[in-house]
Design an enzyme around this catalytic site. Structure first.
Site, short mmCIF file in Angstrom:
data_model
loop_
_atom_site.label_atom_id
_atom_site.label_comp_id
_atom_site.label_asym_id
_atom_site.label_seq_id
_atom_site.Cartn_x
_atom_site.Cartn_y
_atom_site.Cartn_z
CE LYS A 281 30.76 38.76 55.90
NZ LYS A 281 32.16 38.84 55.51
CG LEU B 253 32.49 43.93 55.65
CD1 LEU B 253 31.23 44.01 54.78
CD2 LEU B 253 32.84 42.46 55.91
CD GLU C 18 37.71 45.39 53.34
OE1 GLU C 18 37.29 44.96 54.42
OE2 GLU C 18 36.97 45.56 52.36
CG HIS D 71 23.17 40.25 32.81
ND1 HIS D 71 23.21 39.34 31.77
CD2 HIS D 71 24.44 40.40 33.23
CE1 HIS D 71 24.47 38.98 31.57
NE2 HIS D 71 25.23 39.61 32.44
NE ARG E 162 24.46 33.80 32.70
CZ ARG E 162 24.78 34.81 31.88
NH1 ARG E 162 24.08 35.02 30.79
NH2 ARG E 162 25.80 35.60 32.15
CE1 TYR F 291 30.61 37.37 51.85
CE2 TYR F 291 31.09 35.94 53.69
CZ TYR F 291 31.50 36.87 52.79
OH TYR F 291 32.79 37.33 52.80
N1 PDD Z 1 35.28 37.81 56.11
N2 PDD Z 1 36.74 42.60 55.33
C1 PDD Z 1 36.42 41.65 54.45
C2 PDD Z 1 36.61 41.92 53.00
C3 PDD Z 1 35.89 40.43 54.89
O1 PDD Z 1 35.54 39.48 54.00
C4 PDD Z 1 35.73 40.21 56.29
C5 PDD Z 1 35.14 38.95 56.84
C6 PDD Z 1 36.11 41.22 57.17
C7 PDD Z 1 35.95 41.09 58.66
O2 PDD Z 1 34.60 41.15 59.01
P1 PDD Z 1 34.07 40.50 60.36
O3 PDD Z 1 34.92 41.03 61.46
O4 PDD Z 1 32.67 40.94 60.45
O5 PDD Z 1 34.23 39.00 60.24
C8 PDD Z 1 36.60 42.42 56.65
C9 PDD Z 1 34.58 36.62 56.51
C10 PDD Z 1 34.96 36.10 57.86
C11 PDD Z 1 34.66 35.58 55.41
O6 PDD Z 1 34.51 35.98 54.27
O7 PDD Z 1 34.82 34.39 55.70
#
Ligand code: PDD
Length: 291
Positions: free
Chosen positions: A154, A211, A187, A109, A107, A40
């Site tokens: 992501k 991320l 993070e 895997h 379903r 996403y």
């Molecule tokens: N989350 N680290 C993680 C684990 C994240 O899920 C996110 C963003 C960030 C920041 O990334 P960015 O600056 O590109 O938004 C860092 C989004 C906003 C969410 O899951 O809603």
């Protein structure tokens, strides 16, 4: 329009069609639903102009390659759909959500054959941090990292992050930050974290444990443009001369952190550099609104 805008006023894009959000459904055998087999993006739009849309789309492409889910169409076409989804919804400042899963199939895997990826896009009011939170900074906790080892992707598999946020909420905190085995700060559950140590902006380097946040990049970029020193290295909360901490994400820009695990950061107030970086970022967002 407020966040309480009726669901029936909202429009979602689902696999080739724009539909009322209430009618926007996917198959119960979608692999996103059954395996969290998807990726996403969340992109912010200010008055019709997207912030860093291209880097978001490029990260979507990297995520898609990382999990071997082919993009259902070109990045340019996704950009057009993102724009149209924004325009069909009532929010001037919006967060547009893009999700791609491997598709629907009985379903198993191991995915069999050529599946048609599912693509959904929604647009919601961009949440704004409250003035009260900005005035004090947010409270946070740390947790041992229990996530998978491909955090640069992501992925929609966010159970660890959901649990982390719950842990934080139980302690009246807004975010939980993951620590590696040696207590380096990686993070947050949905944010990156940066600290000010010896006057320099310090944040964990990009690797499989974090991320590559688009907002993290923006904070680094504006800091460098204004002559600040930026160091990407592993760091710990126990370091001497750590005077400020801030978290970054698309929905927060940067937000000051005033305490972690009940320990004050610096003087316990939002840091000067943090608020300076935030105001540089808000200027860029305002410029998008009036562009
Ligand atoms: N989350 N680290 C993680 C684990 C994240 O899920 C996110 C963003 C960030 C920041 O990334 P960015 O600056 O590109 O938004 C860092 C989004 C906003 C969410 O899951 O809603």
């Amino acid at each position: 329009m407020s966040s309480s805008t009726a669901q029936q006023d909202l429009t979602a894009y689902v696999n080739g069609a724009f539909v009322p959000l209430e009618d926007a459904t996917i198959h119960i055998e979608d692999r996103g639903f059954q395996f969290a087999d998807g990726i996403y993006e969340v992109v912010a739009c200010f008055g019709g102009n997207f912030l860093d849309l291209q880097p978001h789309l490029e990260r979507l492409q990297r995520s898609s390659e990382g999990v071997r889910i082919p993009l259902p169409c070109s990045l340019n076409h996704i950009a057009e759909l993102v724009q149209q989804t924004y325009e069909r919804n009532p929010f001037k400042d919006a967060m547009v959500y893009i999700q791609i899963t491997r598709g629907a199939a009985p379903r198993s895997h191991l995915p069999h054959g050529e599946l048609t990826p599912t693509l959904i896009i929604t647009s919601r009011l961009l949440p704004k941090p409250s003035d009260a939170k900005l005035a004090t900074g947010i409270k946070a906790i740390t947790l041992q990292d229990i996530r998978w080892k491909r955090c640069e992707i992501k992925s929609i598999a966010l159970l660890a992050s959901v649990l982390g946020k719950q842990e934080a909420a139980l302690k009246d905190a807004d975010e939980a930050f993951w620590l590696d085995e040696e207590a380096h700060v990686l993070e947050g559950c949905s944010t990156n974290i940066l600290a000010v140590i010896d006057g320099a902006l310090v944040t964990h380097p990009l690797d499989h444990q974090v991320l590559g946040g688009i907002t993290r990049n923006m904070a680094i970029r504006v800091a460098k443009e204004h002559g600040l020193t930026v160091v990407e290295r592993p760091w710990k909360l126990s370091e001497a001369n750590l005077t400020e901490a801030m978290m970054s994400s698309t929905t927060n820009a940067v937000m000051p952190i005033h305490c972690i695990n009940e320990q004050m950061i610096g003087d316990g107030k939002p840091g000067k550099l943090t608020m300076q970086i935030r105001s540089w970022m808000l200027e860029a967002m305002d410029a998008l609104r009036s562009a």
